[in-house]
Design an enzyme around this catalytic site. Structure first.
Site, PDB file in Angstrom:
ATOM      1  CG  ASP A  46      -1.726  -1.259   1.407  1.00 11.16           C
ATOM      2  OD1 ASP A  46      -2.116  -1.842   0.392  1.00 11.16           O
ATOM      3  OD2 ASP A  46      -1.950  -1.661   2.570  1.00 11.16           O
ATOM      4  CD  GLU A  97      -8.893  -2.816  -1.110  1.00  9.99           C
ATOM      5  OE1 GLU A  97      -9.409  -2.921   0.005  1.00  9.99           O
ATOM      6  OE2 GLU A  97      -8.132  -3.694  -1.586  1.00  9.99           O
TER       7      GLU A  97
HETATM    8  O1  FUB Z   1      -3.233  -3.620   3.423  1.00 19.60           O
HETATM    9  C1  FUB Z   1      -4.563  -3.893   3.846  1.00 19.60           C
HETATM   10  C2  FUB Z   1      -5.524  -3.566   2.766  1.00 19.60           C
HETATM   11  O2  FUB Z   1      -5.243  -4.324   1.602  1.00 19.60           O
HETATM   12  C3  FUB Z   1      -5.457  -2.137   2.272  1.00 19.60           C
HETATM   13  O3  FUB Z   1      -6.015  -1.211   3.162  1.00 19.60           O
HETATM   14  C4  FUB Z   1      -6.144  -2.292   0.979  1.00 19.60           C
HETATM   15  O4  FUB Z   1      -6.025  -1.208   0.118  1.00 19.60           O
HETATM   16  C5  FUB Z   1      -5.488  -3.544   0.447  1.00 19.60           C
HETATM   17  O5  FUB Z   1      -4.265  -3.266  -0.174  1.00 19.60           O
END
Ligand code: FUB
Length: 362
Positions: A52, A262
């Site tokens: 991320d 996301e």
């Molecule tokens: O790293 C945990 C979660 O996985 C992140 O918040 C999302 O964007 C995905 O990458």
């Protein structure tokens, strides 16, 4: 296939090694893929697992604010419980191609009074001599909120505010500061990120673990809110950052190759606002273009094709005369929850569209 059936398949492969996994939070050099030339870019860091990546340029140097992946042995589920991260480290690079410095712990879960677990994807910002680290975490009731911590250096350590940002929810904060100095937070994530549970404006745990299952209706949209001048609160209630299709209609919940999942990011290019995001279960990084920070944004295309591993997450910055995409995959581990960050150059066409990147050479 849901968010974690792929993980469960992989978990079966590694089940025999679970005992050895406990406490194994550093990449094992002997596990690393030997065919590194099949990837367009190599991991920036091999000492710890990182994911991320939110990249920023401060005083000409590159700072990356990533998640710090660890292996706790927690079984995979639809809420992403296996992403049980507990701290953050900042990465620093002096110029493109230099060795990356991995900073010490910049913020630890134990030092965030309101947070219980799950330090997921963070971001950072700078204003008036203070560096701000924004992060999601689950509170004592299991609800994701957004926190903020401050430091007078970009590497930290950061001191967390005692309470989460008022009115914050869900995951994946991305703070963008426009040329007029106004900052906005983009955020949200469906499934494990809980955005669907806020569909009525209030947290409703009965809504479930995935999406609204309303394929013919507008998809759940990412959120945007202007930040207050002190950068520690929202200046307004979050609103939808609406993503439209080519016909000017909101992207539908059933359109999994276009709809928001996301990993929000905002990048300004040629005076236009590129809202970029992950499509989750179809594994694309997409971009949608608007003419102001609130949108609406019109879906335009893919930035990155699916990487190795379930999640895809990114940031985009201009540095040293080029535009860079920061992303992650699972090259070092082959496991969805043990990721490694990478960077590669991003190219625009003359009309402002982005040349789609394939993360593999073969
Ligand atoms: O790293 C945990 C979660 O996985 C992140 O918040 C999302 O964007 C995905 O990458």
């Amino acid at each position: 296939m849901n968010r974690f059936t792929l993980s469960i398949g992989k978990a079966a492969l590694i089940a025999a090694g679970l005992a050895a996994i406990a406490g194994c939070n550093k990449p094992d050099q002997s596990q690393q893929a030997s065919d590194s030339d099949k990837y367009i870019a190599q991991p920036l860091v091999t000492d710890i697992y990182t994911a991320d990546p939110s990249a920023h340029i401060f005083d000409g140097k590159l700072y990356i604010y990533p998640s710090h992946d660890i292996d706790t042995g927690i079984p995979d589920d639809d809420l992403g419980s296996q992403y049980a991260m507990r701290d953050y480290h900042v990465l620093m690079m002096g110029k493109p191609g230099d060795k990356v410095t991995v900073g010490p712990v910049a913020l630890d879960l134990d030092d965030i009074p309101w947070a219980e677990k799950s330090l997921w994807a963070p971001d950072a910002a700078y204003k008036n001599g203070t560096y701000f680290l924004y992060f999601p975490a689950k509170d004592k009731d299991g609800v994701f909120r957004m926190g903020v911590a401050t430091s007078d250096t970009p590497m930290g350590p950061f001191k967390a505010e005692p309470e989460p940002i008022k009115g914050s929810f869900s995951i994946d904060p991305a703070v963008f500061t426009d040329e007029d100095g106004t900052s906005y937070m983009y955020f949200g994530g469906i499934w494990g990120g809980q955005l669907q549970r806020w569909a009525t404006g209030k947290y409703d745990p009965t809504i479930g673990d995935v999406d609204l299952k309303q394929d013919d209706k507008p998809a759940l949209m990412p959120k945007v809110a202007k930040m207050a001048p002190d950068m520690k609160e929202f200046a307004e209630a979050p609103r939808d950052a609406v993503i439209l299709d080519a016909n000017g209609k909101p992207v539908l919940g059933g359109d999994h190759e276009k709809r928001f999942f996301e990993a929000s990011w905002m990048y300004k290019h040629g005076g236009r606002y590129y809202f970029t995001y992950s499509t989750g279960d179809t594994h694309f990084l997409n971009y949608a273009i608007g003419d102001n920070p609130y949108g609406p944004f019109t879906y335009t295309g893919h930035i990155l094709l699916p990487v190795q591993g379930w999640t895809s997450h990114h940031s985009i910055v201009d540095w040293d005369g080029k535009t860079w995409l920061f992303f992650h995959d699972t090259q070092l581990s082959g496991k969805n929850h043990l990721r490694n960050v990478k960077m590669t150059e991003l190219h625009f066409n003359p009309d402002g569209t982005i040349r789609t990147i394939n993360p593999f050479t073969r």
